[in-house]
Design an enzyme around this catalytic site. Structure first.
Site, PDB file in Angstrom:
ATOM      1  N   HIS A  22      39.663  34.735  33.830  1.00  9.43           N
ATOM      2  CA  HIS A  22      40.872  34.485  33.041  1.00  9.43           C
ATOM      3  C   HIS A  22      40.593  33.429  31.966  1.00  9.43           C
ATOM      4  O   HIS A  22      40.886  33.649  30.780  1.00  9.43           O
ATOM      5  CB  HIS A  22      42.003  34.005  33.963  1.00  9.43           C
ATOM      6  N   GLU A  23      40.042  32.303  32.383  1.00  7.90           N
ATOM      7  CA  GLU A  23      39.765  31.229  31.432  1.00  7.90           C
ATOM      8  C   GLU A  23      38.634  31.604  30.471  1.00  7.90           C
ATOM      9  O   GLU A  23      38.615  31.166  29.322  1.00  7.90           O
ATOM     10  CB  GLU A  23      39.422  29.934  32.176  1.00  7.90           C
ATOM     11  N   HIS A  26      40.138  33.255  27.383  1.00  9.86           N
ATOM     12  CA  HIS A  26      40.634  32.277  26.408  1.00  9.86           C
ATOM     13  C   HIS A  26      39.467  31.611  25.670  1.00  9.86           C
ATOM     14  O   HIS A  26      39.495  31.452  24.439  1.00  9.86           O
ATOM     15  CB  HIS A  26      41.450  31.186  27.120  1.00  9.86           C
TER      16      HIS A  26
END
Length: 369
Positions: A22-23, A26
């Site tokens: 997920h990170e 980003h």
């Protein structure tokens, strides 16, 4: 030791992979748009270990139930004080569409992770499908009247080839009181019969009553393994990912409609239970479970709730439409509301998780007798 091997370690690995991807979404998209990334952390809270590489500090923090990527200028007050020479690399100075891409990339990476896992699983292990062999014929059913028998292997319906049991229902469900020609293999012979499906009311996966068509047969429950090439694996992985995404979105809608009880929701404790149970069966079973949880995490983060990625995307879409950002005061109020809603959700899923633990339930029974 058993708890450590089968519950704690699988839970940490699954959670760590989900948070990391997920990170990473980003992080990579921010880097692609030349936005400065100041921190990349697995976990919240105080730093356990960390190392600065280039302009970014990579951390492992104390609370392993999440993570974050800190971008230059993402806080409004900080953004206003940035020197002009580095402001061009700040998050707030990027075009709205770039900012939306950076925010959305986290949940999208979770969905891509699930797709990759499903495709890889199908490529390595193939697919296990339920055969089209009849295991039981209901008495006085359309199937019995047509002459279908236990042990028949259904080859086609209306001339369309049948390879798996679920395909039969799809071919039958829209043909209430309409004759269907079903071809079966029986004792080495190929036989065709005419079946007229009858109308029925069944319950779907959400417990809702839906109209359907039945012919009165039950599967033998036999499965067969089908090897898949790269293209077939990509296709099956895409289909499975789409099915889970659709089911997850439908579940959220049914929750809002009150069709699905909020008691069915689960959180980290339930994930820990599931990973432990699956790990005891077979560690390889963690892969599809990881894919399913990754999809749930991605969809959850896209919900239009302030403090989640979806809420920030809504703010940015409003900015794109009206031509100016929402004021920091209004954003702060909205994020406090979002934090409250998220806190309530955490409390609810924690209560649900605890209620599922037999030992805790017995303890509560003793305390309140």
């Amino acid at each position: 030791m058993t708890f450590l091997i089968y519950y704690f370690l699988p839970f940490i690995v699954v959670l760590g992979v989900l948070i990391f991807f997920h990170e990473l979404g980003h992080f990579l998209v921010a880097k692609y748009f030349n936005v400065r990334v100041e921190k990349f952390s697995l976990g919240f809270g105080y730093k356990l270990i960390g190392k600065r590489i280039g302009e970014t500090e990579y951390l492992v923090s104390t609370v392993p139930l999440g993570g974050y990527v800190k971008l230059l200028g993402e806080d409004g007050e900080e953004a206003e004080s940035l020197p002009p020479e580095i402001a061009e690399r700040a998050f707030h100075t990027q075009h709205v569409l770039k900012r939306i891409a950076i925010v959305a990339s986290g949940p999208i990476f979770n969905l891509l992770l699930a797709w990759f896992l499903f495709c890889g699983l199908y490529l390595i292990s193939g697919n296990y499908v339920m055969t089209a062999e009849v295991g039981q014929v209901r008495a006085d059913s359309p199937a019995e009247k047509a002459g279908l028998m236990k042990g028949d292997v259904i080859l086609s319906v209306q001339g369309q080839t049948i390879k798996t049991w679920p395909e039969i229902k799809k071919k039958v469900q829209d043909h209430v009181n309409k004759p269907l020609i079903i071809t079966v293999q029986r004792a080495g012979r190929v036989i065709s019969v005419t079946v007229v499906p009858e109308g029925a009311v069944e319950k779907n996966v959400f417990g809702e009553e839906v109209k359907s068509a039945l012919i009165g047969i039950v599967s033998s429950g036999k499965f067969t393994q089908v090897d898949l090439g790269p293209w077939e694996a990509l296709k099956e992985g895409s289909v499975k990912s789409s099915e889970i995404i659709r089911l997850t979105c439908l579940t959220i809608v049914k929750l809002l409609q009150g069709v699905v009880s909020i008691k069915t929701l689960g959180g980290p404790i339930m994930i820990g239970q599931l990973t432990g149970q699956v790990a005891q069966e077979n560690f390889s079973y963690l892969i599809p479970l990881l894919a399913i949880i990754s999809i749930n995490l991605g969809i959850l983060n896209l919900l239009p709730v302030p403090i989640l990625d979806g809420g920030l995307i809504i703010f940015l879409l409003v900015e794109l439409i009206v031509g100016k950002p929402i004021s920091l005061k209004k954003r702060d109020v909205a994020q406090k509301v979002g934090l409250f809603l998220l806190t309530v959700l955490i409390v609810v899923v924690t209560i649900n998780d605890l209620s599922r633990i037999e030992a805790v339930s017995k303890l509560f029974d003793r305390l309140f007798q």
